[in-house]
Each structure stands twice: as C-alpha cells, then as structure tokens.
Design an enzyme around this catalytic site. Structure first.
Site, PDB file in Angstrom:
ATOM      1  N   MET A  91     -11.709  -3.364   0.837  1.00 29.02           N
ATOM      2  CA  MET A  91     -11.685  -2.389   1.933  1.00 29.02           C
ATOM      3  C   MET A  91     -12.580  -2.747   3.110  1.00 29.02           C
ATOM      4  SD  MET A  91      -9.510  -0.349   0.738  1.00 29.02           S
ATOM      5  CE  MET A  91      -9.618   1.143   1.693  1.00 29.02           C
ATOM      6  N   HIS A 110      -0.388  -5.172   0.222  1.00 32.51           N
ATOM      7  CA  HIS A 110      -0.422  -3.929   0.989  1.00 32.51           C
ATOM      8  C   HIS A 110       0.693  -3.009   0.488  1.00 32.51           C
ATOM      9  CE1 HIS A 110      -1.297  -1.365   4.401  1.00 32.51           C
ATOM     10  NE2 HIS A 110       0.011  -1.192   4.506  1.00 32.51           N
TER      11      HIS A 110
HETATM   12  C1  GRF Z   1      -3.374  -1.005  -3.787  1.00 29.96           C
HETATM   13  O1  GRF Z   1      -2.429  -0.014  -3.520  1.00 29.96           O
HETATM   14  C2  GRF Z   1      -3.309  -2.087  -2.758  1.00 29.96           C
HETATM   15  O2  GRF Z   1      -2.016  -2.321  -2.286  1.00 29.96           O
HETATM   16  C3  GRF Z   1      -4.149  -1.527  -1.651  1.00 29.96           C
HETATM   17  O3  GRF Z   1      -5.206  -0.868  -2.308  1.00 29.96           O
HETATM   18  C4  GRF Z   1      -4.800  -0.474  -3.602  1.00 29.96           C
HETATM   19  C5  GRF Z   1      -5.749  -1.095  -4.579  1.00 29.96           C
HETATM   20  O4  GRF Z   1      -5.544  -0.675  -5.895  1.00 29.96           O
HETATM   21  N1  GRF Z   1      -4.534  -2.552  -0.727  1.00 29.96           N
HETATM   22  P1  GRF Z   1      -6.224  -1.453  -7.097  1.00 29.96           P
HETATM   23  O5  GRF Z   1      -7.727  -1.480  -6.812  1.00 29.96           O
HETATM   24  O6  GRF Z   1      -5.635  -2.815  -7.140  1.00 29.96           O
HETATM   25  O7  GRF Z   1      -5.916  -0.652  -8.318  1.00 29.96           O
END
Ligand code: GRF
Length: 311
Positions: A91, A110
């Site tokens: 993030m 994404h």
């Molecule tokens: C996923 O939906 C991904 O596409 C987005 O953030 C979320 C992360 O989920 N970028 P995780 O940490 O992999 O469970």
C-alpha cells in the site's frame, strides 16, 4: 534444470495473494521461488504467515524510516539476490527511482479489469457504475499508478445483491488463480528457450544487414555478404545449456572469460578458439551486455564497408 528465479513479495496486510504465490511455488516445475517476503508494515499479518511457511521475512517500518526505507529495502533485495519483485497488496507509493531500478522486473495485482477502476475503490466504483463484469489484473509496475503493461486478467461476474465486500471476496478467488500463473509466465520469459531466442533475435537482427538461418543445427545470425556472427544454442549436443555463441579475439580471451566466470562462459564444442559461449539460462542475464557482445561480434563478421559504420 535452470536455477529458479528468486522472487521477493512485498505486502502491507493479510497476504493472501502472497500465500497463493508461496504455495504455487511448491510445485517442482514452478519456475520461481519466493525467496523473501517484506513490506512496509512490520506487523502485517501476512509476514507471520510467511514466517510460518519458512520463507525469509524482512520486517521494515516504512512510516518510521521515511526515505531511507527505500534504500534499506533495495540493499536487502540485493543481499537476497532477488531477481523479480511481486507486489501483493502493498500500500505504499513507490518512488520513481525504485521503479526504474526494477524496470521490467516488478509486477502488481489489482482487483479490477484495468485500465478501468484504478486506485483503492475499484469494487465500489464497479457497483456504482452498474457494471455486470469485473475482475482482476496483473500488470508490470511503471512510474504511473496501476498503469503498466497488462500481463493477464480474469473476469468475474457481478451478481445481483453484491456489495463491495462480497465482490472483493469473489475477485480474490480469481486473484489467487491469476497471480501465480502470470508470475510463472513472466519469469519464464527469462528462462524459456523460445523467449530467449526472441530476445537474441530482436537484438541480432537490429544490426545492419543482419539475417538469420539455421546452421550447425542452431539458429544462426550472419551479415549479408559477410559471415556468421552469432548462434543461439539450446541444448546443443545435449549439453543442457541455453547460450549465445559470439566471436572473440582468440584463445587468450576465451580462457580469461572462462576463468573470470566459469558458470556463465564456456568454450563451445566444435567451434574452436575464436568463439565463446555465454549462458542465457542463468538468472540475471544482462541484456545490454549481450547487445554489446553481439555488436562486437557483428563487426568482426561484417564486410569492411559496414564494419566501419558507427552503430
Ligand atoms: C488484493 O485485492 C489485491 O488485489 C489488492 O490488495 C488486496 C490484497 O489482499 N492490491 P491480500 O493481502 O493479498 O490478501
């Protein structure tokens, strides 16, 4: 079998995509291994999971470290001999210098069908727009947010009554299928004979008056009106190697190269002293360097009027 490509997964949270990558990598024929999991939040739950799965974990605090976070991360990725970076729910906005350092070697997942619905609220936007189909995308990371070349997508139907949560849950199932498959394809670009030949061909045929024909049982590249300057050798005489053969000055240079890096350079069987074999199936091939080798070899093979040309 060639070495597995070493992948670092960067996360900020739950890490379910990271887990999908780790489990997929347990298949013997998976071309990558998850060599490191890190991120920007030292207490991200996904890091505990990675640790339990015996993957090396590096806990860094992006907030506390500020700009030095990126330098520290870069050094750690180098120490861990990482070839490719996979972002999975990471993030933090990535500085351009980091993206440049990893250009062509960093990918992201994404939860939308890019280029639609970039950013953080994809599912809300899909529902608000009344769209019937959404999905997920794996793409290369470039300096622009969620905007690099698309490597693969999976469509997911929007059901009547879906809310952002239920949609996210279903898209996540598709993510877990998509990411390991696309990452495997992405890293295989650097190890599969066809993909390697494509890269060699693109560089070799970009040289003036270069052409290709099979010779000695391998794709060969020659200068029209001149000689061969390169061969692409894939498991030739059953040697198990994928390599580029180019011309060099002679036995002294051949020995020097092999002594300097006996893993990458070798004396190609039946070619004599004025050729060197450069393996392409090891990780970390420096394609700019391969281009230089090809250019130099081309000069030795080109007729005089061409060889003097600046390229
Ligand atoms: C996923 O939906 C991904 O596409 C987005 O953030 C979320 C992360 O989920 N970028 P995780 O940490 O992999 O469970």
């Amino acid at each position: 079998m060639a070495d597995k490509v070493r992948v670092a997964v960067l996360i900020s949270g739950r890490g379910s995509n990271m887990a999908a990558l780790i489990y997929a990598a347990r298949a013997d024929d998976c071309p990558y291994e998850v060599a490191l999991v890190s991120g920007d939040k030292p207490d991200a739950p996904g890091l505990d999971l990675a640790q339990a799965e015996r993957v090396d974990v590096l806990r860094l605090d992006g907030k506390k470290l500020g700009p030095s976070y990126w330098e520290g991360l870069q050094v750690s990725l180098g120490d861990a001999r990482i070839d490719v970076v996979a972002l999975a729910g990471f993030m933090r906005i990535i500085p351009a210098s980091f993206v440049e350092r990893w250009a062509g070697k960093i990918i992201n997942i994404h939860p939308s069908l890019l280029p639609r619905h970039r950013g953080l609220h994809s599912h809300d936007e899909v529902l608000a727009a009344g769209e019937r189909v959404t999905g997920c995308t794996v793409h290369e990371v470039t300096a622009d947010l969620d905007d690099g070349p698309i490597l693969g997508q999976v469509e997911v139907a929007v059901l009547p009554g879906d809310d952002a949560q239920s949609l996210a849950t279903r898209v996540l199932i598709a993510e877990h299928q998509l990411y390991p498959r696309i990452l495997a394809e992405f890293v295989a670009r650097d190890t599969h004979p066809e993909a390697l030949l494509d890269q060699v061909r693109a560089l070799a045929l970009a040289l003036p008056e270069a052409a290709e024909k099979v010779s000695h049982g391998s794709p060969g590249f020659f200068v029209k009106g001149g000689k061969f300057f390169a061969y692409f050798s894939a498991n030739h005489h059953g040697d198990g190697r994928i390599a580029l053969l180019v011309k060099i000055s002679g036995v002294d240079e051949q020995m020097m190269l092999i002594e300097g890096d006996a893993e990458r350079y070798f004396r190609p069987a039946y070619f004599g002293d004025s050729w060197i074999g450069i393996r392409l199936d090891l990780t970390g091939t420096d394609w700019a360097h391969i281009d230089e080798w090809l250019t130099r070899s081309w000069r030795t093979a080109a007729p005089k009027r061409l060889a003097a040309m600046p390229i």
